[in-house]
Design an enzyme around this catalytic site. Structure first.
Site, short mmCIF file in Angstrom:
data_model
loop_
_atom_site.label_atom_id
_atom_site.label_comp_id
_atom_site.label_asym_id
_atom_site.label_seq_id
_atom_site.Cartn_x
_atom_site.Cartn_y
_atom_site.Cartn_z
N ARG A 186 -8.18 -7.51 10.62
CA ARG A 186 -8.33 -8.58 10.19
C ARG A 186 -8.84 -9.67 10.30
O ARG A 186 -8.75 -10.56 9.94
CB ARG A 186 -6.26 -9.12 10.09
CG ARG A 186 -5.53 -8.41 9.22
CD ARG A 186 -4.61 -8.93 8.19
NE ARG A 186 -3.59 -7.55 8.16
CZ ARG A 186 -3.17 -7.21 8.87
NH1 ARG A 186 -2.23 -7.99 9.98
NH2 ARG A 186 -2.29 -5.74 9.38
N CYS A 214 -3.68 -16.82 15.60
CA CYS A 214 -2.91 -16.34 16.78
C CYS A 214 -3.21 -16.95 18.05
O CYS A 214 -3.35 -18.00 18.26
CB CYS A 214 -3.75 -15.16 17.01
SG CYS A 214 -3.37 -13.61 15.66
N LYS A 230 -2.26 5.65 6.99
CA LYS A 230 -2.97 6.06 8.70
C LYS A 230 -2.65 8.02 8.29
O LYS A 230 -1.66 7.87 7.78
CB LYS A 230 -1.46 5.83 9.14
CG LYS A 230 -1.27 3.90 9.79
CD LYS A 230 0.08 4.06 10.32
CE LYS A 230 -0.11 2.58 10.75
NZ LYS A 230 0.48 1.01 9.29
N CYS A 243 -8.32 -10.90 19.12
CA CYS A 243 -8.88 -10.14 20.17
C CYS A 243 -9.92 -9.78 19.37
O CYS A 243 -10.34 -9.79 18.43
CB CYS A 243 -7.54 -9.06 19.90
SG CYS A 243 -5.50 -9.29 20.11
N ARG A 271 0.42 -1.37 -0.15
CA ARG A 271 0.17 -0.08 -0.11
C ARG A 271 0.48 1.23 0.10
O ARG A 271 0.14 2.03 -0.54
CB ARG A 271 -0.77 0.29 1.56
CG ARG A 271 -2.38 0.95 1.27
CD ARG A 271 -2.69 0.89 2.48
NE ARG A 271 -1.61 1.30 4.16
CZ ARG A 271 -3.03 1.05 5.05
NH1 ARG A 271 -4.54 0.74 4.37
NH2 ARG A 271 -2.27 0.90 6.09
N TYR A 272 2.14 1.66 0.28
CA TYR A 272 2.97 2.51 0.46
C TYR A 272 3.90 2.24 -0.41
O TYR A 272 4.14 1.17 -0.13
CB TYR A 272 3.43 2.04 1.42
CG TYR A 272 2.19 2.69 3.07
CD1 TYR A 272 2.25 3.99 3.51
CD2 TYR A 272 2.07 1.73 3.84
CE1 TYR A 272 0.83 3.77 4.62
CE2 TYR A 272 0.75 1.78 5.46
CZ TYR A 272 0.39 3.21 5.36
OH TYR A 272 -0.38 3.42 6.37
N ARG A 300 7.48 0.15 1.04
CA ARG A 300 7.68 -1.06 2.05
C ARG A 300 6.05 -1.97 2.02
O ARG A 300 4.90 -1.62 1.63
CB ARG A 300 7.23 -0.56 3.89
CG ARG A 300 6.61 0.65 3.95
CD ARG A 300 7.02 1.37 5.35
NE ARG A 300 5.87 2.67 5.39
CZ ARG A 300 5.43 3.42 4.63
NH1 ARG A 300 6.25 3.77 3.44
NH2 ARG A 300 4.55 4.15 5.01
N ASP A 348 -6.33 5.14 10.02
CA ASP A 348 -5.90 4.42 9.76
C ASP A 348 -7.46 4.66 8.68
O ASP A 348 -8.79 4.68 8.84
CB ASP A 348 -6.63 2.76 9.21
CG ASP A 348 -4.71 2.26 8.64
OD1 ASP A 348 -4.68 2.78 7.81
OD2 ASP A 348 -4.48 0.77 9.60
N CYS A 360 -10.38 -7.50 15.97
CA CYS A 360 -9.15 -7.51 15.03
C CYS A 360 -9.69 -6.87 13.38
O CYS A 360 -10.66 -7.37 13.17
CB CYS A 360 -9.06 -8.89 15.02
SG CYS A 360 -7.48 -9.58 13.83
N ASP A 408 -10.07 0.73 14.16
CA ASP A 408 -10.90 0.64 12.65
C ASP A 408 -12.56 0.42 12.73
O ASP A 408 -12.95 -0.37 13.41
CB ASP A 408 -10.08 -0.62 12.01
CG ASP A 408 -8.95 0.41 12.01
OD1 ASP A 408 -8.83 1.69 11.79
OD2 ASP A 408 -7.67 -1.25 12.39
S1 SF4 Z 1 -5.37 -7.82 16.55
FE1 SF4 Z 1 -5.64 -9.49 15.29
S2 SF4 Z 1 -4.07 -10.13 14.50
FE2 SF4 Z 1 -3.27 -9.41 16.20
S3 SF4 Z 1 -3.04 -10.88 17.99
FE3 SF4 Z 1 -5.11 -9.78 17.80
S4 SF4 Z 1 -6.17 -11.65 16.73
FE4 SF4 Z 1 -4.56 -11.88 15.86
#
Ligand code: SF4
Length: 412
Positions: free
Chosen positions: A159, A150, A362, A154, A137-138, A141, A355, A157, A318
Protein backbone atom coordinates in the site's frame (compact mmCIF):
# COMPACT_ATOMS: atom_id res chain seq x y z
CA UNK A 1 23.59 -5.84 15.95
CA UNK A 2 25.02 -9.03 14.49
CA UNK A 3 23.50 -12.48 14.35
CA UNK A 4 25.99 -13.76 16.81
CA UNK A 5 29.17 -13.09 18.72
CA UNK A 6 31.39 -14.76 16.18
CA UNK A 7 30.13 -12.43 13.48
CA UNK A 8 30.55 -9.46 15.79
CA UNK A 9 34.24 -10.40 16.01
CA UNK A 10 34.42 -10.53 12.25
CA UNK A 11 34.53 -14.34 12.17
CA UNK A 12 32.16 -16.74 10.46
CA UNK A 13 30.31 -19.00 12.88
CA UNK A 14 31.30 -22.67 12.63
CA UNK A 15 29.02 -24.44 10.16
CA UNK A 16 26.03 -26.01 11.89
CA UNK A 17 25.96 -23.29 14.60
CA UNK A 18 24.18 -20.70 12.48
CA UNK A 19 20.60 -21.98 12.98
CA UNK A 20 21.02 -21.98 16.76
CA UNK A 21 22.60 -18.52 16.73
CA UNK A 22 19.84 -17.14 14.50
CA UNK A 23 17.31 -18.27 17.09
CA UNK A 24 18.95 -16.59 20.08
CA UNK A 25 17.02 -13.71 21.60
CA UNK A 26 18.83 -10.41 22.11
CA UNK A 27 17.73 -6.96 23.15
CA UNK A 28 17.89 -4.25 20.48
CA UNK A 29 19.90 -2.24 23.01
CA UNK A 30 20.04 1.53 23.33
CA UNK A 31 22.76 2.39 20.79
CA UNK A 32 22.94 6.12 20.11
CA UNK A 33 20.22 6.75 22.65
CA UNK A 34 22.10 5.28 25.64
CA UNK A 35 21.66 8.47 27.70
CA UNK A 36 17.89 8.76 27.14
CA UNK A 37 15.99 8.10 30.39
CA UNK A 38 14.60 4.57 30.60
CA UNK A 39 11.04 5.86 30.95
CA UNK A 40 11.33 7.85 27.71
CA UNK A 41 12.90 4.97 25.80
CA UNK A 42 10.06 2.66 26.84
CA UNK A 43 7.41 5.24 25.95
CA UNK A 44 5.95 4.51 22.51
CA UNK A 45 5.10 8.17 21.95
CA UNK A 46 8.73 9.15 22.63
CA UNK A 47 9.84 6.53 20.09
CA UNK A 48 7.45 7.94 17.48
CA UNK A 49 8.51 11.50 18.13
CA UNK A 50 12.19 10.61 17.72
CA UNK A 51 11.93 8.59 14.53
CA UNK A 52 14.59 9.01 11.87
CA UNK A 53 12.84 10.74 9.00
CA UNK A 54 15.43 12.63 6.95
CA UNK A 55 18.46 11.58 4.86
CA UNK A 56 20.66 13.90 6.93
CA UNK A 57 19.63 12.26 10.21
CA UNK A 58 20.19 8.88 8.65
CA UNK A 59 23.65 9.79 7.42
CA UNK A 60 24.63 11.29 10.76
CA UNK A 61 23.60 8.13 12.60
CA UNK A 62 24.98 5.82 9.93
CA UNK A 63 28.01 7.25 8.10
CA UNK A 64 28.28 3.97 6.17
CA UNK A 65 25.20 4.88 4.15
CA UNK A 66 25.89 3.94 0.52
CA UNK A 67 25.39 6.46 -2.33
CA UNK A 68 22.38 4.36 -3.47
CA UNK A 69 20.84 4.60 -0.03
CA UNK A 70 21.51 8.31 0.38
CA UNK A 71 20.02 9.05 -3.05
CA UNK A 72 17.03 6.83 -2.18
CA UNK A 73 16.57 8.56 1.17
CA UNK A 74 16.58 11.97 -0.53
CA UNK A 75 13.80 10.87 -2.87
CA UNK A 76 11.93 8.69 -0.41
CA UNK A 77 9.25 11.16 0.45
CA UNK A 78 8.04 11.22 -3.16
CA UNK A 79 6.94 7.61 -2.97
CA UNK A 80 6.89 6.39 0.59
CA UNK A 81 8.04 8.32 3.61
CA UNK A 82 11.23 7.47 5.40
CA UNK A 83 10.65 6.73 9.08
CA UNK A 84 12.46 4.34 11.44
CA UNK A 85 11.89 4.12 15.18
CA UNK A 86 15.08 4.44 17.29
CA UNK A 87 14.30 0.98 18.70
CA UNK A 88 14.21 -0.64 15.23
CA UNK A 89 17.17 1.39 13.97
CA UNK A 90 19.31 -0.30 16.63
CA UNK A 91 18.78 -3.63 14.89
CA UNK A 92 20.59 -2.42 11.76
CA UNK A 93 24.17 -3.52 11.30
CA UNK A 94 25.84 -0.38 9.92
CA UNK A 95 28.87 -2.39 8.81
CA UNK A 96 26.82 -4.72 6.62
CA UNK A 97 25.51 -3.28 3.37
CA UNK A 98 23.30 -6.37 3.00
CA UNK A 99 21.95 -6.32 6.56
CA UNK A 100 18.45 -7.86 6.37
CA UNK A 101 17.01 -5.19 8.66
CA UNK A 102 18.60 -2.36 6.72
CA UNK A 103 17.19 -3.61 3.41
CA UNK A 104 13.65 -3.49 4.78
CA UNK A 105 13.54 0.12 5.97
CA UNK A 106 16.31 2.17 4.32
CA UNK A 107 15.26 3.52 0.93
CA UNK A 108 17.40 2.90 -2.14
CA UNK A 109 17.49 4.69 -5.46
CA UNK A 110 16.27 1.46 -7.08
CA UNK A 111 12.79 2.33 -5.75
CA UNK A 112 12.58 4.81 -8.61
CA UNK A 113 13.15 2.08 -11.22
CA UNK A 114 9.78 0.82 -12.37
CA UNK A 115 9.20 -2.15 -14.65
CA UNK A 116 6.24 -2.23 -17.03
CA UNK A 117 4.51 -5.04 -15.07
CA UNK A 118 4.74 -3.24 -11.75
CA UNK A 119 1.74 -1.41 -10.34
CA UNK A 120 0.87 1.16 -7.70
CA UNK A 121 -2.11 -0.94 -6.57
CA UNK A 122 -0.98 -4.52 -7.32
CA UNK A 123 -3.84 -6.19 -5.43
CA UNK A 124 -6.55 -4.12 -7.11
CA UNK A 125 -7.83 -2.82 -3.77
CA UNK A 126 -9.07 0.50 -5.07
CA UNK A 127 -11.35 -1.23 -7.58
CA UNK A 128 -12.96 -3.28 -4.77
CA UNK A 129 -13.62 -0.33 -2.49
CA UNK A 130 -17.34 0.45 -2.06
CA UNK A 131 -16.65 3.33 0.37
CA UNK A 132 -13.36 5.11 1.13
CA UNK A 133 -11.15 3.00 3.38
CA UNK A 134 -13.04 -0.27 2.95
CA UNK A 135 -12.02 -3.11 0.62
CA UNK A 136 -14.66 -5.78 -0.03
CA UNK A 137 -12.96 -8.36 -2.25
CA UNK A 138 -13.91 -11.68 -0.64
CA UNK A 139 -17.57 -12.60 0.01
CA UNK A 140 -17.69 -12.77 3.81
CA UNK A 141 -14.99 -10.39 4.99
CA UNK A 142 -13.71 -6.85 4.56
CA UNK A 143 -10.49 -4.96 4.96
CA UNK A 144 -11.01 -1.84 7.07
CA UNK A 145 -8.26 0.75 6.53
CA UNK A 146 -7.93 2.74 9.72
CA UNK A 147 -5.08 5.12 9.00
CA UNK A 148 -2.39 5.82 6.43
CA UNK A 149 0.38 6.05 9.04
CA UNK A 150 2.86 3.41 10.21
CA UNK A 151 5.49 3.41 12.94
CA UNK A 152 8.14 2.83 10.26
CA UNK A 153 7.85 2.27 6.52
CA UNK A 154 8.71 -0.99 4.76
CA UNK A 155 10.31 -0.40 1.38
CA UNK A 156 8.21 -3.11 -0.29
CA UNK A 157 4.82 -2.02 1.07
CA UNK A 158 1.85 -3.18 -1.01
CA UNK A 159 0.00 0.00 0.00
CA UNK A 160 2.88 2.39 -0.60
CA UNK A 161 0.52 4.36 -2.88
CA UNK A 162 -1.52 5.14 0.20
CA UNK A 163 0.51 4.93 3.40
CA UNK A 164 2.43 7.99 4.58
CA UNK A 165 0.68 10.15 1.97
CA UNK A 166 4.09 10.72 0.37
CA UNK A 167 2.75 10.32 -3.15
CA UNK A 168 -0.28 12.54 -2.60
CA UNK A 169 -2.95 9.82 -2.43
CA UNK A 170 -4.73 11.89 0.23
CA UNK A 171 -6.30 9.01 2.12
CA UNK A 172 -9.17 9.86 4.46
CA UNK A 173 -10.94 6.98 6.13
CA UNK A 174 -14.57 7.68 6.86
CA UNK A 175 -15.37 5.53 9.86
CA UNK A 176 -19.10 6.35 9.81
CA UNK A 177 -19.49 5.24 6.19
CA UNK A 178 -17.22 2.23 6.61
CA UNK A 179 -19.19 1.02 9.65
CA UNK A 180 -22.54 1.75 8.00
CA UNK A 181 -21.55 -0.36 4.96
CA UNK A 182 -20.63 -3.30 7.20
CA UNK A 183 -23.87 -2.95 9.18
CA UNK A 184 -25.86 -3.03 5.92
CA UNK A 185 -24.15 -6.21 4.66
CA UNK A 186 -25.09 -9.20 6.81
CA UNK A 187 -22.88 -11.47 4.71
CA UNK A 188 -19.82 -9.82 6.28
CA UNK A 189 -18.76 -11.85 9.31
CA UNK A 190 -15.08 -10.89 9.60
CA UNK A 191 -13.40 -7.46 9.67
CA UNK A 192 -9.65 -6.99 9.35
CA UNK A 193 -8.43 -3.64 10.66
CA UNK A 194 -5.31 -2.57 8.82
CA UNK A 195 -3.86 0.48 7.16
CA UNK A 196 -1.30 1.86 7.86
CA UNK A 197 -1.13 0.53 11.36
CA UNK A 198 -4.28 0.45 13.51
CA UNK A 199 -2.23 0.28 16.72
CA UNK A 200 -1.03 3.83 16.06
CA UNK A 201 -4.44 4.98 17.21
CA UNK A 202 -4.59 5.89 20.88
CA UNK A 203 -6.26 3.37 23.19
CA UNK A 204 -9.44 5.42 23.51
CA UNK A 205 -9.97 5.90 19.80
CA UNK A 206 -9.23 2.26 19.05
CA UNK A 207 -11.57 1.11 21.81
CA UNK A 208 -14.32 3.28 20.39
CA UNK A 209 -13.84 1.80 16.91
CA UNK A 210 -13.73 -1.80 18.16
CA UNK A 211 -16.82 -1.16 20.29
CA UNK A 212 -18.77 0.15 17.30
CA UNK A 213 -17.82 -2.89 15.26
CA UNK A 214 -18.63 -5.32 18.07
CA UNK A 215 -22.10 -3.77 18.27
CA UNK A 216 -22.88 -5.09 14.76
CA UNK A 217 -24.67 -8.39 15.50
CA UNK A 218 -23.56 -10.30 12.37
CA UNK A 219 -19.84 -9.72 12.94
CA UNK A 220 -18.40 -12.93 14.30
CA UNK A 221 -14.75 -12.13 14.29
CA UNK A 222 -12.36 -9.16 14.38
CA UNK A 223 -8.74 -9.06 13.30
CA UNK A 224 -5.98 -6.49 13.55
CA UNK A 225 -3.04 -6.48 11.13
CA UNK A 226 -0.07 -4.70 12.68
CA UNK A 227 3.68 -4.32 12.31
CA UNK A 228 3.82 -2.40 15.61
CA UNK A 229 4.90 -5.42 17.71
CA UNK A 230 8.13 -5.57 15.67
CA UNK A 231 8.67 -1.85 14.87
CA UNK A 232 7.57 -0.50 18.23
CA UNK A 233 7.07 -3.17 20.92
CA UNK A 234 6.80 -0.38 23.51
CA UNK A 235 3.27 0.25 22.15
CA UNK A 236 2.08 -3.12 23.47
CA UNK A 237 1.34 -1.82 26.95
CA UNK A 238 -0.59 -3.72 29.63
CA UNK A 239 -3.34 -1.09 29.23
CA UNK A 240 -3.64 -1.75 25.49
CA UNK A 241 -3.82 -5.52 26.08
CA UNK A 242 -6.46 -5.09 28.79
CA UNK A 243 -8.55 -3.01 26.39
CA UNK A 244 -8.17 -5.39 23.43
CA UNK A 245 -9.25 -8.44 25.41
CA UNK A 246 -12.73 -6.92 25.82
CA UNK A 247 -13.40 -7.54 22.12
CA UNK A 248 -12.87 -11.26 21.72
CA UNK A 249 -12.83 -13.15 19.47
CA UNK A 250 -10.05 -10.84 18.33
CA UNK A 251 -7.05 -12.18 16.41
CA UNK A 252 -3.89 -10.34 15.43
CA UNK A 253 -1.62 -10.79 12.42
CA UNK A 254 1.82 -9.40 13.05
CA UNK A 255 4.50 -8.84 10.40
CA UNK A 256 8.07 -10.02 10.79
CA UNK A 257 10.50 -11.21 8.13
CA UNK A 258 13.79 -12.15 9.78
CA UNK A 259 14.72 -13.86 13.04
CA UNK A 260 16.75 -10.85 14.13
CA UNK A 261 13.50 -8.83 14.39
CA UNK A 262 12.39 -11.15 17.17
CA UNK A 263 14.19 -9.50 20.08
CA UNK A 264 13.60 -9.94 23.79
CA UNK A 265 11.48 -6.76 23.66
CA UNK A 266 9.33 -8.22 20.88
CA UNK A 267 9.04 -11.60 22.61
CA UNK A 268 7.82 -9.85 25.79
CA UNK A 269 5.32 -7.70 23.87
CA UNK A 270 3.95 -10.75 22.05
CA UNK A 271 3.72 -12.57 25.37
CA UNK A 272 1.52 -9.77 26.72
CA UNK A 273 -0.79 -10.06 23.71
CA UNK A 274 -0.92 -13.85 24.00
CA UNK A 275 -1.65 -13.58 27.74
CA UNK A 276 -4.60 -11.36 26.81
CA UNK A 277 -5.97 -14.34 24.89
CA UNK A 278 -5.24 -12.91 21.43
CA UNK A 279 -4.35 -15.65 18.92
CA UNK A 280 -1.28 -14.45 17.01
CA UNK A 281 -0.28 -15.21 13.42
CA UNK A 282 2.64 -13.86 11.44
CA UNK A 283 2.76 -12.65 7.85
CA UNK A 284 6.14 -12.54 6.14
CA UNK A 285 7.07 -11.30 2.71
CA UNK A 286 9.68 -13.28 0.79
CA UNK A 287 12.46 -10.74 0.21
CA UNK A 288 15.72 -11.08 -1.66
CA UNK A 289 18.77 -11.06 0.66
CA UNK A 290 16.46 -10.79 3.68
CA UNK A 291 14.82 -14.17 4.10
CA UNK A 292 15.18 -16.01 0.77
CA UNK A 293 17.26 -18.66 2.48
CA UNK A 294 15.82 -21.88 3.91
CA UNK A 295 18.02 -21.81 7.00
CA UNK A 296 17.02 -18.23 7.83
CA UNK A 297 13.37 -18.95 7.17
CA UNK A 298 13.39 -22.08 9.29
CA UNK A 299 15.03 -20.22 12.18
CA UNK A 300 12.45 -17.46 11.80
CA UNK A 301 9.38 -19.69 11.87
CA UNK A 302 10.73 -21.72 14.79
CA UNK A 303 11.54 -18.53 16.71
CA UNK A 304 8.01 -17.25 16.02
CA UNK A 305 6.61 -20.35 17.73
CA UNK A 306 8.85 -19.59 20.72
CA UNK A 307 7.13 -16.17 20.78
CA UNK A 308 3.71 -17.90 20.74
CA UNK A 309 3.03 -16.82 17.15
CA UNK A 310 1.87 -19.19 14.40
CA UNK A 311 3.54 -18.48 11.04
CA UNK A 312 0.47 -17.77 8.91
CA UNK A 313 1.33 -16.54 5.41
CA UNK A 314 4.53 -16.25 3.45
CA UNK A 315 3.75 -13.78 0.65
CA UNK A 316 5.44 -13.63 -2.67
CA UNK A 317 6.35 -9.92 -2.88
CA UNK A 318 3.65 -8.06 -4.78
CA UNK A 319 4.46 -6.34 -8.07
CA UNK A 320 4.66 -3.00 -6.34
CA UNK A 321 6.37 -0.23 -8.33
CA UNK A 322 10.08 0.01 -7.56
CA UNK A 323 10.37 -3.26 -5.64
CA UNK A 324 12.25 -5.43 -8.17
CA UNK A 325 15.49 -5.23 -6.18
CA UNK A 326 13.68 -6.88 -3.23
CA UNK A 327 11.66 -9.54 -5.03
CA UNK A 328 12.90 -13.11 -4.73
CA UNK A 329 11.78 -15.68 -7.32
CA UNK A 330 8.77 -17.98 -6.97
CA UNK A 331 11.19 -20.85 -7.62
CA UNK A 332 13.09 -19.82 -4.49
CA UNK A 333 9.87 -19.60 -2.49
CA UNK A 334 8.87 -23.15 -3.50
CA UNK A 335 12.36 -24.41 -2.69
CA UNK A 336 12.12 -22.90 0.80
CA UNK A 337 8.67 -24.41 1.38
CA UNK A 338 10.05 -27.81 0.31
CA UNK A 339 12.69 -27.46 2.99
CA UNK A 340 10.16 -26.53 5.68
CA UNK A 341 7.30 -29.00 5.13
CA UNK A 342 8.08 -32.24 6.96
CA UNK A 343 11.45 -30.92 8.11
CA UNK A 344 10.02 -28.94 10.99
CA UNK A 345 6.89 -28.74 13.16
CA UNK A 346 3.70 -28.42 11.08
CA UNK A 347 2.64 -25.40 13.16
CA UNK A 348 5.80 -23.64 11.98
CA UNK A 349 4.98 -23.98 8.27
CA UNK A 350 3.22 -20.93 6.77
CA UNK A 351 1.10 -21.03 3.62
CA UNK A 352 3.06 -19.58 0.72
CA UNK A 353 0.76 -17.42 -1.44
CA UNK A 354 0.80 -15.10 -4.40
CA UNK A 355 -1.75 -12.31 -4.28
CA UNK A 356 -2.89 -12.62 -7.90
CA UNK A 357 -1.91 -9.38 -9.68
CA UNK A 358 -4.79 -6.99 -10.26
CA UNK A 359 -7.11 -8.29 -7.53
CA UNK A 360 -7.47 -12.07 -7.97
CA UNK A 361 -6.97 -12.76 -4.27
CA UNK A 362 -4.51 -15.08 -2.56
CA UNK A 363 -3.51 -18.19 -4.49
CA UNK A 364 -1.78 -20.92 -2.45
CA UNK A 365 1.52 -22.06 -3.93
CA UNK A 366 2.77 -25.48 -2.86
CA UNK A 367 5.55 -27.79 -3.89
CA UNK A 368 4.26 -30.76 -5.92
CA UNK A 369 3.20 -33.48 -3.48
CA UNK A 370 0.41 -35.00 -5.62
CA UNK A 371 2.22 -36.37 -8.66
CA UNK A 372 -0.83 -37.86 -10.33
CA UNK A 373 -4.47 -38.46 -9.48
CA UNK A 374 -6.75 -40.70 -11.50
CA UNK A 375 -9.91 -42.73 -10.93
CA UNK A 376 -8.31 -45.40 -8.77
CA UNK A 377 -5.20 -43.97 -7.19
CA UNK A 378 -3.30 -40.92 -6.04
CA UNK A 379 0.45 -40.92 -6.45
CA UNK A 380 2.09 -38.98 -3.65
CA UNK A 381 5.57 -37.71 -2.92
CA UNK A 382 6.53 -37.23 0.71
CA UNK A 383 8.96 -34.68 2.16
CA UNK A 384 11.89 -37.11 1.66
CA UNK A 385 11.09 -37.56 -2.02
CA UNK A 386 9.73 -41.11 -1.50
CA UNK A 387 6.70 -42.12 -3.55
CA UNK A 388 3.48 -43.62 -2.20
CA UNK A 389 0.15 -44.69 -3.65
CA UNK A 390 -3.15 -44.04 -1.98
CA UNK A 391 -6.09 -46.07 -3.37
CA UNK A 392 -8.89 -43.79 -4.49
CA UNK A 393 -12.57 -44.56 -4.08
CA UNK A 394 -14.61 -44.13 -7.25
CA UNK A 395 -16.48 -40.87 -6.78
CA UNK A 396 -19.38 -41.27 -4.37
CA UNK A 397 -18.74 -44.98 -3.77
CA UNK A 398 -16.99 -46.15 -0.61
CA UNK A 399 -14.17 -48.63 -1.04
CA UNK A 400 -15.56 -52.05 -0.11
CA UNK A 401 -12.68 -54.23 -1.22
CA UNK A 402 -9.04 -53.85 -0.34
CA UNK A 403 -7.08 -52.49 -3.29
CA UNK A 404 -5.15 -54.91 -5.44
CA UNK A 405 -1.54 -55.29 -4.50
CA UNK A 406 0.29 -52.11 -5.27
CA UNK A 407 3.81 -52.16 -6.51
CA UNK A 408 6.14 -49.68 -4.90
CA UNK A 409 6.81 -47.17 -7.68
CA UNK A 410 10.39 -46.33 -8.40
CA UNK A 411 11.61 -42.91 -7.39
CA UNK A 412 12.48 -41.08 -10.57
S1 SF4 B 1 3.92 -3.19 5.08
FE1 SF4 B 1 3.15 -1.12 4.60
S2 SF4 B 1 1.34 -0.90 5.89
FE2 SF4 B 1 2.54 -2.57 6.76
S3 SF4 B 1 3.88 -1.60 8.28
FE3 SF4 B 1 5.04 -1.73 6.40
S4 SF4 B 1 4.69 0.27 5.43
FE4 SF4 B 1 3.10 0.02 6.97
Amino acid sequence: MKDDNAQANGEEPPSGHRPRLLKEFHSAGRGFWHDVPEADWNDWRWQLKHRITTPEQLQRLMPTLTPEEFAGAKLANHKLALAITPYFFNLIDPADEHCPIRLQVIPRIEETHTASWEMSDPCGEDSHSPVPGLVHRYPDRVLFLVTDRCAAYCRYCTRSRLVSNASGYDFHPEFDRQIAYIAQHPEIRDVLLSGGDPLLLGDEKLENLLGRLRAIPHLEFLRIGSRIPTFLPQRITPELCAMLKKFHPLFMSIHSNHPRELTTEVRDALGRLADAGIPLGNQSVLLKHVNDDAEVMKAHVQKLLMCRVKPYYLYQCDLISGSAHLRASVRKGIEIMTQLRGHTTGYAVPQYVIDAPGGGGKVPINPEYVLSHNADRVLLRNYEGKLFEYPEAPDGTPLVEPPKEIEEPQLV
